[in-house]
Design a protein around this motif. Sequence first.
Motif: not given
Length: 246
Positions: A1-6, A202-207, A228-236
């Motif tokens: 599983m790929r690790r997400c951003s910092k 930041t505010a975050a969305n998570h699907y 995971l979606e943040l204001t200036d970045t996202s990761d799957t």
Amino acid sequence: MRRCSKRWKNANGFYEANTQSPFSARNTFIGIKGNFGQLIAGRNDTRLKTSEGGVDLYNETSGDIAQILPGQDRLGDSLTYISPKFAGFELSATYVLGQDNERQNGKDGVALSLAYGDRALKSLPYYVTLTRAQSLNGLDATRLLAQHQFGDFTLGALIQYSEESEGARSGTGGYLSLQYAYGNWRPKVQAGRDTSELRQQTAANHYTAGVDYLFNSQSKAYFYVTQLELTDTSDTSVALGLQYRF
């Protein structure tokens, strides 16, 4: 599983200060149980954390609601009481001594929860909780949760208002989840959002969407995709694996 951003924060029950000694952050407690209810002392999930019921369909994974929602803590030096059920109602409370509350300068914390129905959705098809936490690991929060089983479908919803005990950040978060039972298959989806900026910067969305295949009550195969979606970045992230519970 790929690790997400910092900006991903640890969500699987490890305190960031305890990641070198992960077993010290597991539930470790003693307790007694009788007609009066249950009394538990030690390191344990707070009643705010347990009030999630079964809404979190991806617990202890990168799809866990703790990725964006504050309050999913297990704390040491805690005392928890769980009452017997009265007419379907259950009252429980967690009291945490201040020396384990690193985020609030030694101030004691408490969480009080009122539940109605059946958490396992076996004797009753519904479960509702209302929980209030005060100075719990630096958090004040109010959480409302509801689950209902409609035939082979299970729908869950959670909403929470969070604010720093000694700070300016605050906001609202929540999750919706849906699971379908089809033979041994369990397709499931989950979506959440939080604006408090207490778990993420930041505010975050998570699907998250995926499916389990149940071999028996102890083992399963699983596949899921989470974003995971943040204001200036996202990761799957994508996960495929087997799970066996001892």
